[in-house]
Design a protein around this motif. Sequence first.
Motif, PDB file in Angstrom:
ATOM      1  N   ILE A  17       0.845  -1.201   0.000  1.00  0.00           N
ATOM      2  CA  ILE A  17       0.000   0.000   0.000  1.00  0.00           C
ATOM      3  C   ILE A  17       0.875   1.245   0.000  1.00  0.00           C
ATOM      4  N   TYR A  18       1.918   1.220   0.804  1.00  0.00           N
ATOM      5  CA  TYR A  18       2.830   2.363   0.858  1.00  0.00           C
ATOM      6  C   TYR A  18       3.407   2.667  -0.527  1.00  0.00           C
ATOM      7  N   THR A  76      -9.331  -9.410  -4.198  1.00  0.00           N
ATOM      8  CA  THR A  76      -8.715  -8.081  -4.252  1.00  0.00           C
ATOM      9  C   THR A  76      -7.537  -8.055  -5.219  1.00  0.00           C
ATOM     10  N   ALA A  77      -6.723  -9.100  -5.192  1.00  0.00           N
ATOM     11  CA  ALA A  77      -5.603  -9.171  -6.142  1.00  0.00           C
ATOM     12  C   ALA A  77      -6.129  -9.218  -7.570  1.00  0.00           C
ATOM     13  N   LEU A  78      -7.206  -9.948  -7.790  1.00  0.00           N
ATOM     14  CA  LEU A  78      -7.812  -9.977  -9.122  1.00  0.00           C
ATOM     15  C   LEU A  78      -8.411  -8.626  -9.495  1.00  0.00           C
ATOM     16  N   SER A  79      -8.920  -7.892  -8.506  1.00  0.00           N
ATOM     17  CA  SER A  79      -9.451  -6.568  -8.805  1.00  0.00           C
ATOM     18  C   SER A  79      -8.327  -5.619  -9.219  1.00  0.00           C
ATOM     19  N   GLY A  80      -7.126  -5.867  -8.710  1.00  0.00           N
ATOM     20  CA  GLY A  80      -5.972  -5.084  -9.157  1.00  0.00           C
ATOM     21  C   GLY A  80      -5.659  -5.348 -10.622  1.00  0.00           C
ATOM     22  N   ASN A  93     -10.684   4.156  -7.515  1.00  0.00           N
ATOM     23  CA  ASN A  93     -11.387   4.214  -6.224  1.00  0.00           C
ATOM     24  C   ASN A  93     -12.108   2.913  -5.898  1.00  0.00           C
ATOM     25  N   GLN A  94     -12.622   2.220  -6.904  1.00  0.00           N
ATOM     26  CA  GLN A  94     -13.271   0.932  -6.658  1.00  0.00           C
ATOM     27  C   GLN A  94     -12.250  -0.083  -6.140  1.00  0.00           C
ATOM     28  N   HIS A  95     -11.101  -0.147  -6.798  1.00  0.00           N
ATOM     29  CA  HIS A  95     -10.050  -1.066  -6.352  1.00  0.00           C
ATOM     30  C   HIS A  95      -9.550  -0.674  -4.961  1.00  0.00           C
ATOM     31  N   ILE A 146      -8.979  -1.742   0.798  1.00  0.00           N
ATOM     32  CA  ILE A 146      -9.070  -1.279   2.184  1.00  0.00           C
ATOM     33  C   ILE A 146      -9.877  -2.268   3.021  1.00  0.00           C
ATOM     34  N   VAL A 147     -10.979  -2.755   2.470  1.00  0.00           N
ATOM     35  CA  VAL A 147     -11.791  -3.743   3.187  1.00  0.00           C
ATOM     36  C   VAL A 147     -10.983  -5.030   3.411  1.00  0.00           C
TER      37      VAL A 147
END
Length: 116
Positions: free
Chosen positions: A22-23, A76-80, A91-93, A98-99
């Motif tokens: 994230i950083y 989440t990785a797939l959403s990336g 913003n969706q990703h 974050i969740v």
Amino acid sequence: MEPFQIHAVVQTTALLFFLLGIYYARRHKRRWHHFFIYSAVGLLTIGVAYMLYTVGGVPSLHGKFGLFVYFYVLLTALSGRAFLARKLRRNQHKVIAIVAILLLVLQVLYGLSLLG
């Protein structure tokens, strides 16, 4: 060292790698972001597989919720990947990620409370 302690170390390291990912995403260093995220997913997979093998299933609430969190992190990785393919907006990703991190933090804290 007990199997549960090894699992805790691997999962906590994965959480730290996610935070580093994230950083680097915020610093716009895409190569390092991907390195830390994919390394964390690999560590998470190793930790989950290790416990499934050691325990022989998912007997506890921590394990059931942990599998849910694991699959959500994979989503989440797939959403990336979908973000890179321009199928999702940033913003969706970001919200999905974050969740995922919040769920992982709660899961790690819950697991650590079970150790004590």
